[in-house]
Design an enzyme around this catalytic site. Structure first.
Site, mmCIF file in Angstrom:
data_model
loop_
_atom_site.group_PDB
_atom_site.id
_atom_site.type_symbol
_atom_site.label_atom_id
_atom_site.label_comp_id
_atom_site.label_asym_id
_atom_site.label_seq_id
_atom_site.Cartn_x
_atom_site.Cartn_y
_atom_site.Cartn_z
ATOM 1 N N LEU A 109 -14.081 -6.179 0.970
ATOM 2 C CA LEU A 109 -15.482 -6.383 1.095
ATOM 3 C C LEU A 109 -16.106 -4.902 1.358
ATOM 4 O O LEU A 109 -15.704 -4.132 2.083
ATOM 5 C CB LEU A 109 -15.605 -7.310 2.312
ATOM 6 C CG LEU A 109 -15.021 -8.692 2.349
ATOM 7 C CD1 LEU A 109 -15.364 -9.412 3.428
ATOM 8 C CD2 LEU A 109 -15.280 -9.327 0.849
ATOM 9 N N GLY A 154 -10.118 -7.601 0.390
ATOM 10 C CA GLY A 154 -10.562 -8.511 -0.656
ATOM 11 C C GLY A 154 -10.214 -8.093 -1.938
ATOM 12 O O GLY A 154 -10.073 -8.643 -2.930
ATOM 13 N N ASN A 178 -5.118 -6.934 4.816
ATOM 14 C CA ASN A 178 -5.078 -6.392 6.369
ATOM 15 C C ASN A 178 -6.344 -6.920 7.409
ATOM 16 O O ASN A 178 -6.564 -6.379 8.405
ATOM 17 C CB ASN A 178 -5.091 -4.965 6.212
ATOM 18 C CG ASN A 178 -6.426 -4.419 5.541
ATOM 19 O OD1 ASN A 178 -7.027 -5.403 4.772
ATOM 20 N ND2 ASN A 178 -6.735 -3.160 5.632
ATOM 21 N N GLU A 179 -6.756 -7.855 6.837
ATOM 22 C CA GLU A 179 -8.031 -8.510 7.579
ATOM 23 C C GLU A 179 -7.904 -8.635 9.133
ATOM 24 O O GLU A 179 -8.885 -8.027 9.891
ATOM 25 C CB GLU A 179 -8.365 -9.876 7.430
ATOM 26 C CG GLU A 179 -9.327 -9.932 5.838
ATOM 27 C CD GLU A 179 -8.156 -9.778 4.787
ATOM 28 O OE1 GLU A 179 -6.940 -9.478 5.073
ATOM 29 O OE2 GLU A 179 -8.940 -10.211 3.621
HETATM 30 C C1 LIG Z 1 -15.541 -16.611 2.023
HETATM 31 C C2 LIG Z 1 -14.873 -15.376 1.901
HETATM 32 C C3 LIG Z 1 -13.930 -14.980 3.054
HETATM 33 C C4 LIG Z 1 -13.247 -13.663 2.941
HETATM 34 C C5 LIG Z 1 -12.274 -13.403 4.043
HETATM 35 C C6 LIG Z 1 -12.129 -12.040 4.038
HETATM 36 C C7 LIG Z 1 -11.873 -11.366 3.089
HETATM 37 C C8 LIG Z 1 -11.765 -9.914 2.892
HETATM 38 C C9 LIG Z 1 -11.732 -8.991 3.822
HETATM 39 C C10 LIG Z 1 -12.180 -7.582 3.530
HETATM 40 O O1 LIG Z 1 -12.002 -7.250 2.519
HETATM 41 S S1 LIG Z 1 -12.656 -6.457 4.783
HETATM 42 C C11 LIG Z 1 -12.525 -4.807 4.045
HETATM 43 C C12 LIG Z 1 -11.023 -4.387 4.132
HETATM 44 N N1 LIG Z 1 -11.082 -2.907 3.511
HETATM 45 C C13 LIG Z 1 -10.520 -2.105 3.943
HETATM 46 O O2 LIG Z 1 -9.423 -2.158 5.088
HETATM 47 C C14 LIG Z 1 -10.204 -0.777 3.250
HETATM 48 C C15 LIG Z 1 -10.671 0.389 3.996
HETATM 49 N N2 LIG Z 1 -10.719 1.481 3.004
HETATM 50 C C16 LIG Z 1 -9.574 2.120 2.932
HETATM 51 O O3 LIG Z 1 -8.414 1.863 3.162
HETATM 52 C C17 LIG Z 1 -9.676 3.500 1.924
HETATM 53 O O4 LIG Z 1 -11.005 3.818 2.034
HETATM 54 C C18 LIG Z 1 -9.143 3.361 0.455
HETATM 55 C C19 LIG Z 1 -9.798 2.118 -0.144
HETATM 56 C C20 LIG Z 1 -7.658 3.148 0.595
HETATM 57 C C21 LIG Z 1 -9.573 4.496 -0.110
HETATM 58 O O5 LIG Z 1 -9.199 5.777 0.537
HETATM 59 P P1 LIG Z 1 -9.779 7.130 0.013
HETATM 60 O O6 LIG Z 1 -9.107 8.030 0.950
HETATM 61 O O7 LIG Z 1 -9.700 7.380 -1.389
HETATM 62 O O8 LIG Z 1 -11.568 6.945 0.531
HETATM 63 P P2 LIG Z 1 -12.035 7.011 1.888
HETATM 64 O O9 LIG Z 1 -12.454 8.461 2.060
HETATM 65 O O10 LIG Z 1 -11.266 6.300 2.684
HETATM 66 O O11 LIG Z 1 -13.589 6.249 1.677
HETATM 67 C C22 LIG Z 1 -14.487 6.737 0.540
HETATM 68 C C23 LIG Z 1 -15.699 6.200 1.136
HETATM 69 O O12 LIG Z 1 -15.724 4.725 1.203
HETATM 70 C C24 LIG Z 1 -16.077 4.164 2.630
HETATM 71 N N3 LIG Z 1 -15.312 2.935 2.610
HETATM 72 C C25 LIG Z 1 -14.060 2.840 2.482
HETATM 73 N N4 LIG Z 1 -13.888 1.596 2.655
HETATM 74 C C26 LIG Z 1 -14.933 0.879 2.889
HETATM 75 C C27 LIG Z 1 -15.322 -0.650 2.749
HETATM 76 N N5 LIG Z 1 -14.499 -1.747 2.637
HETATM 77 N N6 LIG Z 1 -16.688 -0.842 2.780
HETATM 78 C C28 LIG Z 1 -17.605 -0.050 2.758
HETATM 79 N N7 LIG Z 1 -17.369 1.397 2.604
HETATM 80 C C29 LIG Z 1 -15.986 1.489 2.712
HETATM 81 C C30 LIG Z 1 -15.664 5.455 3.600
HETATM 82 O O13 LIG Z 1 -16.379 5.394 4.854
HETATM 83 C C31 LIG Z 1 -16.085 6.378 2.660
HETATM 84 O O14 LIG Z 1 -17.404 6.800 2.910
HETATM 85 P P3 LIG Z 1 -18.044 8.023 3.087
HETATM 86 O O15 LIG Z 1 -17.311 8.741 4.333
HETATM 87 O O16 LIG Z 1 -17.722 8.884 2.110
HETATM 88 O O17 LIG Z 1 -19.403 7.932 3.323
#
Ligand SMILES: CCCCCC/C=C\CC(=O)SCCNC(=O)CCNC(=O)[C@H](O)C(C)(C)COP(=O)(O)OP(=O)(O)OC[C@H]1O[C@@H](n2cnc3c(N)ncnc32)[C@H](O)[C@@H]1OP(=O)(O)O
Length: 361
Positions: A109, A154, A178-179
């Site tokens: 997400l 997600g 990992n939610e």
């Molecule tokens: C009815 C529907 C019910 C659904 C139920 C729930 C379902 C799903 C829940 C979720 O999906 S919650 C989201 C969980 N996601 C994570 O935990 C992922 C977190 N991110 C990471 O682990 C890493 O970013 C990565 C994906 C492994 C990539 O690593 P990398 O080192 O390549 O890049 P980063 O420097 O970490 O990130 C770049 C940039 O993106 C921003 N960012 C990272 N993740 C997210 C996100 N999920 N949403 C928005 N933005 C994100 C991060 O802050 C960086 O931004 P800047 O610092 O460059 O501005």
């Protein structure tokens, strides 16, 4: 996969997601890479690139929402539309889902969609997420996930809704739900999907601990079907697809996802004349709650009661990117009416646990 080969999603998307799109170009068509001699044309939108191969009946669908393929409202919507387009085109029987962004399949997400946003926006966003879930999980197409990058939360949900998963052998490409580490409670249907894939005890541990599995462990636990060198992910996915498509008329022998993924009374699957309903229509009948999404904002104390434990800012800080935490965050899932006879294992979440966390100082 199809319940019957002739069954296609003729229905419009449950929530008419294109109405949500603003400023997005859709349906752009251009010649496929490599010439497209068979007449197949590449099409797509800003965030989803579709490379169709009409000869094989397989399309490769690439997520391209750089840098990390976060599931923004636009990406969710464009994915649904692209899938629907392929489902409605009888040429296609299978889709390979993969990423166009280096090192990340999908970050899950887009947390900026639920941070500091009003409940109306959150509702719109969750609806789009659900629509994608239904569109993939109940798809009439064979879906193979070619996971060429990190696949948390997600991203893993999308992969789980495919028929088959191929993961690149890179220890950085971890996959899992990992939610809980973010303070988000996994909805029942998600838990059940995990259980269906990796079994009860493994799910119990993995969900509660918020485990992200490196490739070898993901294979061992059964979360993915194959782990291969990165440069072989696409070709392996194509081989897997060929295996699935080799079955004559996939699904017609009642062993498609509708068989495995639902327990629907016959009258929801067929209309009064005995004609089989399109899957989206059948799903809507089985899940009226999907159309009755409602959001509530609970006091933190109430949310803490529902969650068992309130997500602390420290826990979130350990996991979430700084940019996301710069805003107040709404942590929660969606409240859905829980009155209908639901899929035996696709029981939808009922609790909404929105908690305001303190602003980053
Ligand atoms: C009815 C529907 C019910 C659904 C139920 C729930 C379902 C799903 C829940 C979720 O999906 S919650 C989201 C969980 N996601 C994570 O935990 C992922 C977190 N991110 C990471 O682990 C890493 O970013 C990565 C994906 C492994 C990539 O690593 P990398 O080192 O390549 O890049 P980063 O420097 O970490 O990130 C770049 C940039 O993106 C921003 N960012 C990272 N993740 C997210 C996100 N999920 N949403 C928005 N933005 C994100 C991060 O802050 C960086 O931004 P800047 O610092 O460059 O501005």
């Amino acid at each position: 996969m199809a319940l019957a080969s002739g069954v296609r999603f003729a229905e419009r998307a449950l929530l008419r997601p294109w109405a949500l799109l603003r400023g997005t170009t859709l349906g752009r068509t251009e010649p496929a890479a490599g010439g497209g001699g068979d007449g197949a044309r590449r099409f797509g939108s800003q965030r989803v690139l579709v490379e169709p191969d009409a000869a094989s009946g397989v399309a490769v669908m690439k997520l391209r929402n750089p840098p990390i393929n976060a599931l923004s409202l636009e990406l969710l919507t464009e994915l649904v539309i692209s899938l629907e387009k392929l489902e409605n085109d009888k040429t296609f029987r299978g889709v390979i889902l993969t990423s166009d962004c280096p090192r990340v399949f999908c970050a899950g997400l887009d947390l900026t969609e639920i941070c500091g946003r009003n409940p109306a926006h959150c509702a719109e966003y969750w609806k789009a997420m659900q629509e994608l879930w239904l569109r993939t999980y109940l798809s009439s197409l064979v879906l193979v996930a070619a996971i060429n990058g990190a696949c948390p939360a997600g991203g893993c949900i999308i992969a789980l809704s495919c028929d088959c998963r191929v993961l690149a052998d890179n220890p950085k490409y971890r996959i899992g739900l990992n939610e809980t580490l973010l303070g988000i409670i996994a909805p029942f249907w998600l838990k059940d999907t995990y259980v269906n894939t990796i079994g009860h005890r493994a799910s119990e541990q993995a969900l509660q601990l918020g485990s992200l599995f490196p490739p070898a462990e993901a294979l061992q636990v059964g979360l993915v079907d194959q782990v291969v060198p990165e440069d072989q992910v696409q070709s392996t996915a194509l081989s897997e697809m060929a295996r699935w498509l080799a079955v004559p008329e996939p699904g017609s022998s009642q062993v498609g996802p509708i068989f495995f993924r639902s327990r629907a009374p016959a009258d929801q699957e067929h209309d009064a004349k005995g004609h089989r309903r399109p899957p989206a229509e059948a799903a809507r009948r089985r899940h009226p709650e999907l159309c009755q999404l409602r959001l509530q904002r609970l006091h933190p104390e109430v949310a803490a009661g529902v969650l068992g434990e309130a997500p602390t800012e420290e826990r979130l800080r350990a996991v979430l990117p700084a940019r996301v935490l710069a805003k107040p965050i709404l942590v929660g899932t969606v409240a859905l009416e829980d009155s209908s006879p639901v899929f035996a294992h696709l029981k939808l979440l009922r609790a909404l646990c929105f908690a305001h966390l303190p602003r980053r100082p």
